[in-house]
Enzyme design. Structure first.
Site, mmCIF file in Angstrom:
data_model
loop_
_atom_site.group_PDB
_atom_site.id
_atom_site.type_symbol
_atom_site.label_atom_id
_atom_site.label_comp_id
_atom_site.label_asym_id
_atom_site.label_seq_id
_atom_site.Cartn_x
_atom_site.Cartn_y
_atom_site.Cartn_z
ATOM 1 N N THR A 217 4.868 7.373 -105.789
ATOM 2 C CA THR A 217 4.318 8.724 -105.624
ATOM 3 C C THR A 217 3.248 8.938 -106.637
ATOM 4 O OG1 THR A 217 6.546 9.484 -105.214
ATOM 5 C CG2 THR A 217 4.605 11.105 -105.747
ATOM 6 N N LYS B 167 -2.715 11.369 -95.452
ATOM 7 C CA LYS B 167 -2.869 12.894 -95.953
ATOM 8 C C LYS B 167 -4.477 13.315 -96.209
ATOM 9 C CE LYS B 167 1.344 12.899 -98.778
ATOM 10 N NZ LYS B 167 1.940 13.139 -100.082
ATOM 11 N N ASN C 70 -2.024 11.708 -102.911
ATOM 12 C CA ASN C 70 -1.782 10.331 -102.958
ATOM 13 C C ASN C 70 -1.639 9.798 -101.568
ATOM 14 O OD1 ASN C 70 0.571 11.364 -101.815
ATOM 15 N ND2 ASN C 70 2.183 11.107 -103.507
ATOM 16 N N ARG D 116 7.727 2.380 -97.596
ATOM 17 C CA ARG D 116 7.914 2.920 -99.100
ATOM 18 C C ARG D 116 7.096 1.926 -99.958
ATOM 19 N NH1 ARG D 116 8.988 8.399 -99.869
ATOM 20 N NH2 ARG D 116 9.174 7.749 -101.911
ATOM 21 N N HIS E 7 2.209 9.708 -96.845
ATOM 22 C CA HIS E 7 3.649 9.992 -96.797
ATOM 23 C C HIS E 7 4.294 9.125 -95.951
ATOM 24 C CE1 HIS E 7 7.275 12.508 -96.291
ATOM 25 N NE2 HIS E 7 7.087 12.072 -95.085
ATOM 26 N N PHE F 298 5.243 22.452 -107.787
ATOM 27 C CA PHE F 298 3.889 22.190 -106.953
ATOM 28 C C PHE F 298 4.042 22.514 -105.659
ATOM 29 C CE2 PHE F 298 6.892 18.437 -107.143
ATOM 30 C CZ PHE F 298 6.905 18.189 -105.811
ATOM 31 N N GLU G 216 11.768 14.254 -89.367
ATOM 32 C CA GLU G 216 10.334 14.149 -89.491
ATOM 33 C C GLU G 216 9.732 13.641 -88.325
ATOM 34 O OE1 GLU G 216 10.322 13.668 -94.573
ATOM 35 O OE2 GLU G 216 9.236 12.048 -93.294
ATOM 36 N N TYR H 255 7.617 20.408 -95.790
ATOM 37 C CA TYR H 255 8.164 20.091 -97.039
ATOM 38 C C TYR H 255 9.067 21.072 -97.775
ATOM 39 C CZ TYR H 255 4.626 16.408 -97.975
ATOM 40 O OH TYR H 255 4.110 15.196 -98.110
ATOM 41 N N ARG I 85 -1.320 3.529 -102.316
ATOM 42 C CA ARG I 85 -1.384 4.472 -103.089
ATOM 43 C C ARG I 85 -2.131 3.974 -104.387
ATOM 44 N NH1 ARG I 85 4.230 7.824 -102.606
ATOM 45 N NH2 ARG I 85 3.483 9.283 -101.220
HETATM 46 P P1 ADP Z 1 6.839 10.864 -101.975
HETATM 47 O O1 ADP Z 1 5.857 11.449 -101.298
HETATM 48 O O2 ADP Z 1 6.744 9.707 -102.618
HETATM 49 O O3 ADP Z 1 8.276 10.897 -101.137
HETATM 50 P P2 ADP Z 1 8.053 13.286 -103.255
HETATM 51 O O4 ADP Z 1 8.831 13.435 -101.863
HETATM 52 O O5 ADP Z 1 8.643 13.409 -104.459
HETATM 53 O O6 ADP Z 1 7.284 11.998 -103.148
HETATM 54 O O7 ADP Z 1 6.771 14.453 -102.898
HETATM 55 C C1 ADP Z 1 6.170 14.953 -102.087
HETATM 56 C C2 ADP Z 1 4.888 14.943 -102.333
HETATM 57 O O8 ADP Z 1 4.579 16.040 -103.221
HETATM 58 C C3 ADP Z 1 4.119 13.833 -103.029
HETATM 59 O O9 ADP Z 1 3.910 12.782 -101.964
HETATM 60 C C4 ADP Z 1 3.003 14.308 -103.504
HETATM 61 O O10 ADP Z 1 1.831 14.678 -102.831
HETATM 62 C C5 ADP Z 1 3.568 15.752 -103.936
HETATM 63 N N1 ADP Z 1 4.092 15.624 -105.464
HETATM 64 C C6 ADP Z 1 5.189 15.254 -105.946
HETATM 65 N N2 ADP Z 1 5.322 15.180 -107.121
HETATM 66 C C7 ADP Z 1 4.415 16.083 -107.716
HETATM 67 C C8 ADP Z 1 3.921 16.405 -108.837
HETATM 68 N N3 ADP Z 1 4.676 16.267 -110.035
HETATM 69 N N4 ADP Z 1 2.959 17.382 -108.956
HETATM 70 C C9 ADP Z 1 1.954 17.455 -107.647
HETATM 71 N N5 ADP Z 1 2.187 16.845 -106.659
HETATM 72 C C10 ADP Z 1 3.535 16.222 -106.200
HETATM 73 MG MG MG Z 2 9.475 12.042 -100.232
#
Ligand code: ADP
Ligand code: MG
Length: 139
Positions: A92, A10, A113, A86, A116, A58, A127, A50, A103
């Site tokens: 996350t 990212k 973070n 993962r 992805h 968010f 994707e 997304y 991470r």
């Molecule tokens: P992951 O990337 O671990 O699969 P998610 O699919 O839940 O997590 O979320 C997608 C992305 O959205 C996260 O990687 C992060 O960049 C952002 N994100 C997730 N939860 C939050 C939050 N509570 N506040 C801000 N950004 C968030």
């Molecule tokens: Mg995700």
């Protein structure tokens, strides 16, 4: 079962010049990189990628951040690779991520973070097709 998954380094990580370090962590885990490129998403493209999160509070911040600078997208291949990647990424929220994960090592916060990874076979297919044509996937 050999699988493929989509990986994104990212903007926060690319900005800090961490592409090589993160790709090394991926390669050291035994996963194989079968496609790789650097690009910058527009805000609309980030919204498209997304879309599943469009109702989350968010979403606007996330899509602004994901379009704020270049990213490195790749396709990883290996045994049980979706779950394995993962695990290497970590939770996350980096505060909850295991020691030694990408991470935990590099993420700035729950949004920025650093990486992805797809979360299931169906999302991995969608994707990888979002970013790569068949001609760009090798190995
Ligand atoms: P992951 O990337 O671990 O699969 P998610 O699919 O839940 O997590 O979320 C997608 C992305 O959205 C996260 O990687 C992060 O960049 C952002 N994100 C997730 N939860 C939050 C939050 N509570 N506040 C801000 N950004 C968030
Ligand atoms: Mg995700």
């Amino acid at each position: 079962m050999t699988q493929r998954t989509l990986s994104i380094i990212k903007p926060d990580a690319v900005e800090r010049n961490l592409q090589g370090a993160i790709l090394k962590m991926i390669q050291d885990s035994g996963l194989k990189i079968v496609a790789l490129k650097m690009l910058r998403l527009s805000k609309d493209e980030a919204r498209g990628f997304y879309a599943v999160h469009s109702e989350r509070p968010f979403f606007d911040s996330l899509t602004s951040y994901m379009s704020s600078g270049p990213i490195v997208v790749g396709i990883l291949e290996g045994e049980n690779c979706i779950e394995k990647y993962r695990e290497i990424m970590g939770a996350t929220n980096p505060e909850q991520a295991e020691e030694g994960t990408i991470r935990k090592t590099y993420a700035l916060d729950i949004e920025k973070n650093s990486v992805h990874g797809s979360d299931a076979p169906e999302t991995a297919r969608e994707e990888t097709a979002f970013f790569f044509s068949r001609m760009e996937v090798v190995g």
